[in-house]
Scaffold this active site. Structure first.
Site, PDB file in Angstrom:
ATOM      1  N   ARG A 159     -13.346  -5.051   4.688  1.00  0.00           N
ATOM      2  CA  ARG A 159     -12.241  -4.362   5.128  1.00  0.00           C
ATOM      3  C   ARG A 159     -12.237  -4.027   6.734  1.00  0.00           C
ATOM      4  NH1 ARG A 159     -13.761   0.164   0.637  1.00  0.00           N
ATOM      5  NH2 ARG A 159     -13.127  -0.968  -1.362  1.00  0.00           N
ATOM      6  N   ARG A 196      -7.851   0.971   7.390  1.00  0.00           N
ATOM      7  CA  ARG A 196      -7.343   2.466   7.541  1.00  0.00           C
ATOM      8  C   ARG A 196      -8.384   3.073   8.538  1.00  0.00           C
ATOM      9  NH1 ARG A 196      -7.884   5.055   1.846  1.00  0.00           N
ATOM     10  NH2 ARG A 196      -9.354   3.436   1.720  1.00  0.00           N
ATOM     11  N   ARG A 248       1.091   0.433   8.755  1.00  0.00           N
ATOM     12  CA  ARG A 248       1.107   0.646   7.374  1.00  0.00           C
ATOM     13  C   ARG A 248       2.353   1.777   7.280  1.00  0.00           C
ATOM     14  NH1 ARG A 248       2.047   3.167   3.468  1.00  0.00           N
ATOM     15  NH2 ARG A 248       0.809   3.791   1.880  1.00  0.00           N
ATOM     16  N   ASP A 259      -4.784  -7.888  -1.141  1.00  0.00           N
ATOM     17  CA  ASP A 259      -5.399  -6.965  -2.061  1.00  0.00           C
ATOM     18  C   ASP A 259      -6.008  -7.983  -3.008  1.00  0.00           C
ATOM     19  OD1 ASP A 259      -5.672  -3.864  -2.649  1.00  0.00           O
ATOM     20  OD2 ASP A 259      -5.036  -4.978  -4.645  1.00  0.00           O
ATOM     21  N   TYR A 304      -9.437  -3.787 -13.892  1.00  0.00           N
ATOM     22  CA  TYR A 304      -8.330  -2.860 -13.603  1.00  0.00           C
ATOM     23  C   TYR A 304      -6.953  -3.276 -14.527  1.00  0.00           C
ATOM     24  CZ  TYR A 304     -10.339  -1.816  -9.073  1.00  0.00           C
ATOM     25  OH  TYR A 304     -11.033  -1.552  -8.127  1.00  0.00           O
TER      26      TYR A 304
END
Length: 354
Positions: free
Chosen positions: A27, A31, A40, A77, A154
């Site tokens: 990652r 963020r 973003r 992703d 998921y």
């Protein structure tokens, strides 16, 4: 094809000699970086960012422009494949990914296609091609996918979960249905990663984020078996050099030997495993990647440096180590602390490679 200016990562993954231990962070494009948050916002939504090759390229390169990292990892992703299967991926603010059309029945499983990576997932391949062009052989590019089991959690749950109740109910009540789902996903992941390699990814990683929630026999049957299938089907050479494959099962330290037997080149190690013990267990069969606790980056710089030295010392002398966090960097980490980590790895690791 021009040679890479920095090929430490690829050499270490193949257990070839390097001058210092290579480092990248799971990652690392994300963020915790203010420049990422700006892009973003510009993109409008997370999926708009993922599906825009120019913006995906920009955020992929942000961390390698800021820090002396030894690799870039594709910004994308793990749920792009289920989205391309028609499940309707969207993200709830503060609640993570959700699917409009979860997979709940045998009929749902039978209806799933194997997506064409250069059609439904072309935006990913276009991003890979663009990133390689802009990188201009400075650093290697890592491609990736989620594991079939992790994607299935998921898809069946319809969202992130803490209990895995729906997918485990399918596992125990309808194992053959789950196997068909996992086989379709294994075919899809193999095609997806091979397309990333054809587009320019120089190594690929399979993220088995939720393999650690399974019992040992269930892990072998419902997770590892399908990662083995993928590894066996991957292109392992491109552009005149080997394409290393990394497997990472979070919470999977008890299965390192079995994971090494898949034919992969490296294993990701989370922070719950002693790196020296992991090295003893797998010997020289595979390289190891990891495994600093991501929470260490909340501490003072001197502590970060000390903990980096501890991980390097645990692996010890010799090649076959890629420094990384034991999982992804947390979004509220000070970026300067990430820089301390990267510099410390290069500073302290030279003594282990002479």
């Amino acid at each position: 094809m021009q040679p890479l200016q920095n090929d430490r990562l690829l050499k270490a993954l193949l257990r070839e000699p390097v001058d210092v231990t290579p480092v990248w962070m799971m990652r690392q494009a994300g963020r915790y970086l203010p420049e990422y948050r700006k892009v973003r916002t510009q993109a409008g939504s997370f999926m708009d960012l993922c599906t825009n090759p120019e913006l995906a390229c920009e955020v992929t390169l942000q961390p390698v422009e800021r820090f002396p990292l030894d690799a870039a990892i594709l910004f994308s992703d793990i749920l792009t494949i289920p989205d391309a299967m028609g499940l309707g991926l969207y993200f709830e603010e503060g609640e993570g990914p959700r699917f409009s059309n979860p997979v709940r029945s045998e009929t749902d499983v039978d209806a799933l296609p194997v997506p064409d990576p250069e059609d439904e997932l072309r935006y990913v391949m276009d991003a890979v091609r663009l990133i390689r062009r802009v990188l201009d052989n400075r650093l290697p590019l890592i491609g990736f996918s989620g594991s079939p089991w992790t994607l299935a959690t998921y898809m069946v749950e319809g969202a992130a979960t803490k209990t895995f109740s729906r997918v485990k109910a399918m596992l125990y009540n309808e194992p053959l249905v789950l196997h068909r789902l996992l086989d379709t996903l294994a075919q899809s992941v193999t095609a997806y990663l091979n397309a990333q390699i054809a587009a320019g990814a120089q190594t690929v990683m399979i993220f088995d984020t939720w393999g650690g929630v399974l019992t040992p026999p269930d892990y072998t049957e419902f997770s590892l078996q399908y990662m083995q299938q993928i590894v066996s089907g991957l292109v392992r050479e491109a552009e005149g050099r080997k394409v290393p494959v990394i497997l990472f099962t979070k919470g999977g330290c008890q299965w390192l030997e079995a994971m090494a037997d898949t034919g992969c080149d490296a294993l990701g190690i989370d922070w719950s495993t002693d790196l020296a013990d992991a090295r003893r267990r797998v010997g020289d069969r595979v390289a190891l990647q990891g495994n600093l606790d991501p929470a260490v980056l909340y501490s003072d710089p001197d502590i970060i440096r000390d903990k980096v030295a501890g991980v390097l010392g645990a692996f010890g002398k010799g090649t076959g180590h890629v420094f990384n966090l034991g999982h992804g960097i947390n979004p509220d980490v000070d970026p300067e602390h990430a820089g301390v980590l990267v510099n410390a790895v290069h500073e302290f690791s030279a003594q282990y490679h002479n």
